[in-house]
Scaffold this motif. Structure first.
Motif, PDB file in Angstrom:
ATOM      1  N   GLY A   1      -7.200  41.988  86.022  1.00  0.00           N
ATOM      2  CA  GLY A   1      -5.749  41.406  85.415  1.00  0.00           C
ATOM      3  C   GLY A   1      -4.658  41.292  87.059  1.00  0.00           C
ATOM      4  O   GLY A   1      -5.297  43.052  87.734  1.00  0.00           O
ATOM      5  N   TRP A   2      -4.246  41.064  86.578  1.00  0.00           N
ATOM      6  CA  TRP A   2      -2.147  41.330  87.653  1.00  0.00           C
ATOM      7  C   TRP A   2      -1.147  40.937  87.376  1.00  0.00           C
ATOM      8  O   TRP A   2      -1.428  39.959  86.446  1.00  0.00           O
ATOM      9  N   GLU A   3      -0.308  41.045  87.817  1.00  0.00           N
ATOM     10  CA  GLU A   3       1.023  40.666  87.459  1.00  0.00           C
ATOM     11  C   GLU A   3       1.458  39.887  88.537  1.00  0.00           C
ATOM     12  O   GLU A   3       1.081  40.267  89.916  1.00  0.00           O
ATOM     13  N   ALA A   4       2.012  38.534  88.888  1.00  0.00           N
ATOM     14  CA  ALA A   4       2.687  38.183  89.869  1.00  0.00           C
ATOM     15  C   ALA A   4       4.142  37.757  90.044  1.00  0.00           C
ATOM     16  O   ALA A   4       4.756  37.758  88.905  1.00  0.00           O
ATOM     17  N   GLU A   5       4.686  37.372  91.629  1.00  0.00           N
ATOM     18  CA  GLU A   5       5.664  36.985  90.764  1.00  0.00           C
ATOM     19  C   GLU A   5       6.324  35.523  91.379  1.00  0.00           C
ATOM     20  O   GLU A   5       5.512  35.495  93.097  1.00  0.00           O
ATOM     21  N   ILE A   6       6.680  34.721  91.024  1.00  0.00           N
ATOM     22  CA  ILE A   6       7.311  33.384  91.860  1.00  0.00           C
ATOM     23  C   ILE A   6       8.316  33.815  93.115  1.00  0.00           C
ATOM     24  O   ILE A   6       9.063  34.838  93.088  1.00  0.00           O
ATOM     25  N   THR A   7       7.221  33.684  94.477  1.00  0.00           N
ATOM     26  CA  THR A   7       7.968  33.823  95.853  1.00  0.00           C
ATOM     27  C   THR A   7       8.798  32.606  96.175  1.00  0.00           C
ATOM     28  O   THR A   7       9.708  33.197  96.927  1.00  0.00           O
ATOM     29  N   SER A   8       8.889  31.532  95.785  1.00  0.00           N
ATOM     30  CA  SER A   8       9.887  30.224  96.374  1.00  0.00           C
ATOM     31  C   SER A   8       9.395  29.605  95.299  1.00  0.00           C
ATOM     32  O   SER A   8       7.539  28.673  94.576  1.00  0.00           O
ATOM     33  N   GLU A   9       9.977  28.551  95.257  1.00  0.00           N
ATOM     34  CA  GLU A   9      10.313  27.207  94.211  1.00  0.00           C
ATOM     35  C   GLU A   9      10.572  26.444  94.395  1.00  0.00           C
ATOM     36  O   GLU A   9      12.211  26.872  94.363  1.00  0.00           O
ATOM     37  N   GLU A  10      10.623  24.766  95.211  1.00  0.00           N
ATOM     38  CA  GLU A  10      11.024  23.664  94.982  1.00  0.00           C
ATOM     39  C   GLU A  10      10.918  22.737  93.816  1.00  0.00           C
ATOM     40  O   GLU A  10       9.494  21.865  94.044  1.00  0.00           O
ATOM     41  N   PRO A  11      11.942  22.699  92.573  1.00  0.00           N
ATOM     42  CA  PRO A  11      10.957  21.737  91.518  1.00  0.00           C
ATOM     43  C   PRO A  11      10.388  20.364  92.026  1.00  0.00           C
ATOM     44  O   PRO A  11      11.841  19.890  93.018  1.00  0.00           O
ATOM     45  N   GLY A  12       9.333  19.686  91.540  1.00  0.00           N
ATOM     46  CA  GLY A  12       8.858  18.751  91.983  1.00  0.00           C
ATOM     47  C   GLY A  12       8.224  18.023  92.926  1.00  0.00           C
ATOM     48  O   GLY A  12       7.973  17.777  93.298  1.00  0.00           O
TER      49      GLY A  12
END
Length: 185
Positions: free
Chosen positions: A68-79
């Motif tokens: 198991g692990w926890e993660a974080e979104i580091t970058s996002e550009e919808p679509g």
């Protein structure tokens, strides 16, 4: 990513697939992280914790235990793009990016996945997993094939010949095809 002593460093995997849906639809489905276990067989659960963080539980190599692990979104550009990394204390250090782009004819989406992770057990774990049919590159390709099916049909397609799907570990248990008496039904 930090690497423990004796670990070979991250394994990089890349795979892609063309999906006959818009980049916005494909991105939205993937971005809803709880959907991922629908087509990624190694994942047991993904829980969205809010604020770009999530908790993941997956089958470990050789199916002996889970990690198991926890993660974080580091970058996002919808679509267009989604990137993440595991947080400190993860059983499996990992990071990745999924790119979503329109096909040249504009009627679908090219999905490209790039993953980086440390294989539990290092080189020995990687070699044993390959011997038992758990090749990480093939797993990602199979996951993307199932993703395409879910996006285009709403479900993972199974056939009478492969009722458990095309996952190699289930095929060993399936009976081989044979001709029907009297020809085709």
């Amino acid at each position: 990513m930090q690497h423990g002593r004796g670990r070979p460093g991250p394994l990089e995997l890349q795979a892609s697939v063309t999906v006959n849906r818009s980049p916005e639809d494909v991105y939205a489905f993937w971005r809803s992280l709880e959907n991922l276990p629908r087509f990624m067989l190694h994942l047991q659960t993904v829980e969205d914790l809010g604020g770009g963080r999530s908790r993941w539980r997956a089958n470990a190599p050789l199916r002996r235990r889970s990690v198991g692990w926890e993660a974080e979104i580091t970058s996002e550009e919808p679509g267009r793009r989604l990137a993440w990394k595991s947080l400190p204390g993860a059983d499996v250090d990992n990071a990745g990016t999924v790119h979503f782009g329109p096909t040249p004819d504009g009627r679908g989406t090219e999905v490209k996945v790039v993953l980086h992770y440390d294989v539990p057990g290092g080189r020995v774990g990687r070699a044993v997993a390959r011997l038992l049919g758990e090749n990480p590159v093939q797993q990602v390709r199979d996951d993307l094939r199932r993703f395409k099916q879910v996006m285009e049909t709403g479900d993972v397609v199974r056939t009478e010949a492969l009722p458990e799907g095309t996952d190699a570990r289930h095929q060993v248990l399936q009976r081989p095809g044979r001709a029907l008496k009297g020809g085709v039904r």
